[in-house]
Scaffold this motif. Structure first.
Motif, short mmCIF file in Angstrom:
data_model
loop_
_atom_site.label_atom_id
_atom_site.label_comp_id
_atom_site.label_asym_id
_atom_site.label_seq_id
_atom_site.Cartn_x
_atom_site.Cartn_y
_atom_site.Cartn_z
N SER A 98 0.82 -1.22 0.00
CA SER A 98 0.00 0.00 0.00
C SER A 98 0.85 1.27 0.00
N ALA A 99 2.14 1.12 0.26
CA ALA A 99 2.98 2.32 0.33
C ALA A 99 3.12 2.95 -1.05
N GLY A 100 3.21 4.24 -1.04
CA GLY A 100 3.38 4.95 -2.31
C GLY A 100 4.86 5.09 -2.64
N ALA A 101 5.10 5.47 -3.90
CA ALA A 101 6.47 5.78 -4.30
C ALA A 101 6.70 7.27 -4.04
N GLU A 102 7.76 7.56 -3.33
CA GLU A 102 7.98 8.95 -2.93
C GLU A 102 8.51 9.76 -4.12
N THR A 103 7.86 10.89 -4.39
CA THR A 103 8.32 11.73 -5.49
C THR A 103 9.15 12.91 -5.00
N PHE A 104 8.86 13.37 -3.82
CA PHE A 104 9.71 14.41 -3.23
C PHE A 104 9.50 14.41 -1.70
N ASP A 105 10.48 14.97 -1.02
CA ASP A 105 10.40 15.07 0.44
C ASP A 105 10.80 16.50 0.81
N LEU A 106 9.96 17.13 1.56
CA LEU A 106 10.24 18.52 1.99
C LEU A 106 11.64 18.66 2.56
N LEU A 107 12.02 17.70 3.41
CA LEU A 107 13.30 17.84 4.11
C LEU A 107 14.49 17.75 3.14
N ASP A 108 14.31 16.94 2.07
CA ASP A 108 15.38 16.86 1.07
C ASP A 108 15.39 18.09 0.18
N ALA A 109 14.20 18.70 -0.02
CA ALA A 109 14.09 19.83 -0.94
C ALA A 109 14.49 21.16 -0.29
N LEU A 110 14.59 21.17 1.02
CA LEU A 110 14.80 22.44 1.73
C LEU A 110 16.11 23.18 1.38
N PRO A 111 17.20 22.47 1.12
CA PRO A 111 18.42 23.23 0.83
C PRO A 111 18.25 24.20 -0.33
N ASP A 112 17.29 23.94 -1.23
CA ASP A 112 17.08 24.86 -2.35
C ASP A 112 15.92 25.82 -2.10
N ALA A 113 15.37 25.80 -0.88
CA ALA A 113 14.16 26.60 -0.63
C ALA A 113 14.50 28.04 -0.28
N ALA A 114 13.52 28.92 -0.55
CA ALA A 114 13.63 30.31 -0.10
C ALA A 114 12.65 30.49 1.04
N VAL A 115 13.13 31.02 2.15
CA VAL A 115 12.29 31.17 3.33
C VAL A 115 12.16 32.65 3.65
N ALA A 116 10.94 33.09 3.93
CA ALA A 116 10.71 34.51 4.22
C ALA A 116 9.68 34.65 5.33
N SER A 117 9.78 35.77 6.02
CA SER A 117 8.78 36.13 7.04
C SER A 117 8.26 37.52 6.65
N PRO A 118 7.27 38.05 7.37
CA PRO A 118 6.75 39.38 6.98
C PRO A 118 7.84 40.46 6.97
N SER A 119 8.89 40.27 7.73
CA SER A 119 9.94 41.31 7.74
C SER A 119 11.00 41.08 6.67
N GLY A 120 10.80 40.09 5.83
CA GLY A 120 11.73 39.91 4.72
C GLY A 120 12.30 38.51 4.65
N LYS A 121 13.33 38.40 3.83
CA LYS A 121 13.92 37.09 3.59
C LYS A 121 14.68 36.61 4.84
N CYS A 122 14.54 35.32 5.12
CA CYS A 122 15.27 34.77 6.27
C CYS A 122 16.62 34.25 5.78
N ARG A 123 17.62 34.42 6.66
CA ARG A 123 18.97 34.08 6.26
C ARG A 123 19.22 32.58 6.42
N SER A 124 19.68 31.96 5.36
CA SER A 124 19.90 30.52 5.39
C SER A 124 21.27 30.21 6.00
N GLN A 125 21.30 29.18 6.81
CA GLN A 125 22.58 28.71 7.36
C GLN A 125 22.70 27.25 6.99
N SER A 126 23.50 26.94 6.03
CA SER A 126 23.79 25.58 5.54
C SER A 126 22.57 24.88 4.92
N GLY A 127 21.56 25.64 4.58
CA GLY A 127 20.40 25.05 3.91
C GLY A 127 19.51 24.21 4.80
#
Lengths: 610, 302
Positions: free
Chosen positions: B133-162
């Motif tokens: 019944s298990a599905g085939a994984e197409t993506f995982d948030l935790l693996d995709a995070l190093p390429d993510a852009a993170v922001a809050s209302p006060s602007g872009k958040c600074r990435s430290q090692s992804g």
């Protein structure tokens, strides 16, 4: 004279000695004390103990000062300086611990005195700094006790061990009165051999002492029903009990309720209406008036500003912090705990054979109380204010039975109530266990007297006399064996031990019952120099004052207490709500522990290293 | 029953119970799992790298982490569920079922996995399961995070090692968090009250289901803060789903049907009230950490 006859004659005094219940009780008490003293070193210092050790050093220093300068020591300001620490709990056991250390403790590790000397030298001529060091020196008791034969921790634990020994002696005597030697041994063993009792009896804490004092007050109460001298003595005894722990505050109302129930039952059975003098007799007045006075007298913190401080004491305990407790895989940290909690935990930690005997004993005494006619012998004296029940109060009477059932059930019922704070584990109803033990003795006596009649009543079909004596004694092995086995095997982790039908520690872990608390399971690690070298160590639940106690005794291996991020090694005491700490340690040290202390495969302490 | 029979029956019952407890004592009061058992199990696991190993009992976890190969030890804790595991192992003691209060909830209602084999190592059993019944994984948030852009209302958040970001209102970090008394590996979001973090993952490969979890970290914070967490999923610039969670839900599962293919995915996370209420009032620390994980799965063809 034949050799056999001579031998028999030589054995006679020994048999005579063993026939003296008081002597057997004393021997059992000594055996209990020696066992506890011989085994306590492996039981680590629990969190609360660390605080009580420090308090005892303060209180002991006050005793020493009171001996030197009674006037000065009794000034309110001076007294408060010694008794402010841990003033949320009564002082008696800590005073006893302090006195015991001043008498019996070996001097602390020389490093303690050397550090104080360095501090003194650094203080120079500053009066304030020198006073501070002098105060530290006074508390540190660097000279040791007058007869220095025990580690300081052991010396401070001694009073609680003596109380455990007293309980064993009293239970033997009580059980003996109920059903002879085997019933006496059963009563003593049914209490002292329980793993949780044995564990707590080794600690400088209040839980076993208050169980003992509850038993003492209960036995005195039964005598007080027919003897005014015991009625008078009941007041001071209750005061001592209150000075040990607050559980005793319930005893007055419980004993009054017991008396009124007994009077009501007599009225119901015989139509003998209670007199006013019987309803509010001397023992109740003694408890109400003398009890609190003695309790205050034994607690120097209350010697001034008394009402405000008593109010503070009650407020502290009514607003007790919430503790965490795992029960069937769920963590509870605010009331209510499930009503079943104390009952299930009692089943899980006390061998079922003893619980079944307790239940039979309760059935026997309740049946006696509710169906038998009361003792209608002509009383030697009529009921009065001094003797509310002149014919009552014998240990095998219905009054005693009712009392035992009431005091066995009350602590568990109390903990079951939904608005009671979550205080913690089984130690909070240890006060029930002496009465469990007396009920097992009642059951034992009833069972064997019915199965093996006395020589006068025996007929030819009954077993021979030798068997009548031996069978109950041999059967004790089956009845006390499970708890003895559990205790011996579980030492020094008996706080994590469970009954065999609960599956021991492994079964309890599978059921999701609490694995342990208090951060005490470190003693086997103290010698693990290779696994845990000196340096910064995250000690998790080990209290700073427990560490101080190990240091004073030269047992702490040079680990420096530190936070997780700076630590080179870490300890973890697994509990359900400690998963947060596990996560933190996995992140810092990686997933694999370096070492694990277990009880039957179940980790009680996990060690992480760099 | 006459007056003598009842006591006799009771006495025999008591003595029999005592005997039973003595026998039980002999059985339970001993260590069952030997060092050799652990060594054998570890050697076997080492021969099957890449397959998830779970333990059936909490009390086995620490020793398993100590004995099993490093990769398996690391993965023992922190799995979100068994949905993406097409094969896995459960390490269990003796004859105990591998499906316990620790392992069974990980199925989250999936059809029962197929038991393939049981390998015995003394007192340990390693149960092998296939999970159709298990599905085939197409993506995982935790693996995709190093390429993510993170922001809050006060602007872009600074990435430290992804794997972690500092924002003016707090921070986000990939780590294990205790949720409902289990470690879970996730994106831990710790921001001020009401502050929304936007995590833009860019183009990711979605399957036909997007599944994930949200939980509240730290039992102390859960006890002393009843704030709610809001999670929004934006697919190709449009709001696809919004969920509201409270800490009573434990490790709360979420699911969304998605169009398979490459899509721009963004997560927006907000906590209504940060900090905790203590005896002396509100404090900023400790605070609730929201623990989020999301995966794309292709389930229909499985």
């Amino acid at each position: 004279m034949s050799e056999a006859a001579e031998e028999s004659r030589a054995r006679a005094p020994a048999r005579a000695v063993l026939r003296s219940p008081a002597l057997v009780a004393a021997l059992l008490a000594v055996l209990t004390l020696m066992t506890l003293l011989g085994s306590e070193a492996n039981v680590g210092y629990v969190r609360d103990e660390g605080i009580y050790f420090e308090a005892s050093r303060h209180y002991g220093a006050w005793l020493a000062r009171a001996a030197r300068e009674p006037g000065k020591a009794n000034e309110a300001k001076v007294r408060d300086r010694y008794f402010a620490i841990n003033h949320e709990h009564p002082a008696l056991m800590k005073l006893a611990g302090g006195a015991s250390a001043r008498l019996l403790a070996k001097p602390p590790d020389p490093a303690i005195a050397e550090a104080l000397e360095r501090e003194l030298a650094a203080a120079g001529k500053s009066k304030k700094a020198r006073r501070k060091v002098a105060w530290k020196r006074e508390l540190a008791a660097v000279e040791g006790g007058r007869i220095p034969i025990l580690r300081e921790g052991a010396a401070m634990r001694l009073p609680a061990m003596l109380m455990a020994a007293l309980a064993v002696a009293l239970l033997y005597l009580g059980g003996h009165r109920l059903g002879g030697t085997s019933a006496g041994l059963l009563a003593a063993g049914a209490f002292a051999l329980l793993p949780r009792v044995l564990f707590h009896a080794s600690l400088h804490a209040f839980d076993v002492p208050i169980a003992t004092m509850t038993l003492v007050v209960a036995l005195a109460w039964l005598r007080a029903l027919r003897d005014w001298r015991w009625g008078l003595a009941l007041g001071p005894l209750l005061g001592v009990a209150i000075a040990v722990k607050h559980n005793a505050l319930f005893l007055g109302p419980l004993l009054a309720a017991h008396l009124w129930l007994c009077l009501g039952l007599r009225w119901w059975k015989t139509g003998e209406r209670p007199r006013l003098a019987q309803i509010a007799p001397l023992p109740l007045w003694a408890m109400a008036v003398i009890g609190p006075l003695v309790a205050v007298a034994l607690w120097p913190w209350l010697w001034h500003d008394t009402f405000a401080r008593v109010a503070e004491y009650f407020a502290f305990h009514s607003e007790h912090s919430y503790y965490n407790m795992e029960f069937f895989g769920r963590n509870y940290n605010r009331p209510p705990l499930p009503v079943a909690y104390p009952w299930v935990m009692t089943w899980a930690t006390v061998p079922s054979v003893l619980l079944v005997l307790t239940a039979i004993g309760a059935g026997v005494v309740l049946r006696r109380a509710f169906t038998h006619e009361p003792d209608l012998r002509e009383p030697e004296t009529t009921p009065s204010w001094l003797r509310p029940l002149p014919t009552g109060g014998a240990l095998d009477s219905s009054e005693a039975g009712l009392l035992f059932v009431g005091l066995a059930a009350f602590p568990l019922v109390l903990i079951s109530l939904p608005n009671i704070p979550i205080f913690g584990g089984t130690k909070h109803w240890l006060t029930a266990y002496p009465f469990f033990a007396l009920l097992t003795a009642s059951a034992w006596s009833w069972l064997w007297s019915a199965v093996m009649p006395s020589p006068d009543e025996a007929d030819e079909a009954d077993p021979p006399k030798r068997w009548r004596a031996l069978a109950p004694a041999l059967s004790l092995l089956l009845v006390l064996g499970p708890s003895a086995w559990a205790s011996v095997h579980g030492h020094p982790f008996n706080l994590s031990q469970y009954a065999p039908l609960a599956g021991g520690a492994r079964g309890a872990a599978q059921l999701g019952l609490n694995r342990g608390y208090w951060g005490h399971a470190v003693v086997p690690l103290l010698d693990e120099g290779e696994t845990l070298p000196p340096g910064p160590v995250y000690v998790h639940d080990v209290h700073a004052l427990a560490i101080e106690q190990y240091r004073r005794e030269g047992r702490w291996p040079g680990w420096k207490r530190s936070g997780v991020s700076q630590a080179k090694a870490a300890l973890l005491f697994p509990e359900r709500h400690m998963v947060r700490d596990t996560v933190e340690l996995r992140e810092r040290f990686g997933p694999a522990p370096a070492m694990i202390l277990t009880l039957d495969d179940v980790p009680v302490t996990v060690v992480y290293t760099d | 029953m006459n007056a003598k029979r009842l006591p006799l029956v009771l006495l025999l019952a008591v003595l029999t119970l005592g005997l039973v407890e003595l026998v039980a004592s002999a059985l339970v009061y001993r260590e069952r799992v030997s060092d050799e058992d652990w060594e054998a199990a570890a050697a076997f696991v080492a021969e099957h790298p890449g397959e998830a190993v779970l333990v059936s009992e909490d009390w086995l976890a620490a020793r398993a982490a100590m004995e099993l190969p490093a990769e398996a030890a690391r993965a023992l804790e922190g799995l979100p569920d068994l949905r993406g595991q097409q094969r896995f192992w459960i390490l269990a003691p003796g004859r105990r079922s591998p499906w316990t209060a620790r392992t069974h909830p990980e199925l989250e209602g999936m059809a029962a996995p197929e038991a393939e084999a049981v390998h015995r190592f003394g007192a340990l059993r390693l149960h092998a399961f296939a999970n159709p019944s298990a599905g085939a994984e197409t993506f995982d948030l935790l693996d995709a995070l190093p390429d993510a852009a993170v922001a809050s209302p006060s602007g872009k958040c600074r990435s430290q090692s992804g794997l972690s970001w500092r924002c003016k209102e707090g921070g986000l970090r990939v780590r294990e968090v205790e949720v409902d008394y289990r470690p879970r590996r996730c994106l831990a979001v710790e921001l001020d009250s009401g502050v929304q973090a936007k995590v833009s993952l860019g183009a990711v490969e979605l399957g036909d289901r997007l599944r994930g979890h949200l939980g509240f970290g730290d039992f102390n914070a859960r006890l002393r803060n009843d704030g709610a967490a809001e999670l929004e999923l934006w697919i190709d610039g449009a709001l696809a789903a919004r969920w509201l969670f409270t800490d009573d839900q434990g490790w709360a599962a979420l699911a969304l049907a998605t169009e398979p293919g490459t899509h721009a995915l963004e997560l927006r996370v907000r906590l209504s009230a940060a900090g905790t209420w203590q005896r002396d009032g509100h404090r900023n620390s400790p605070t609730n950490a929201i623990c989020v994980e999301v995966r794309g799965l292709m389930e229909a063809t499985q």
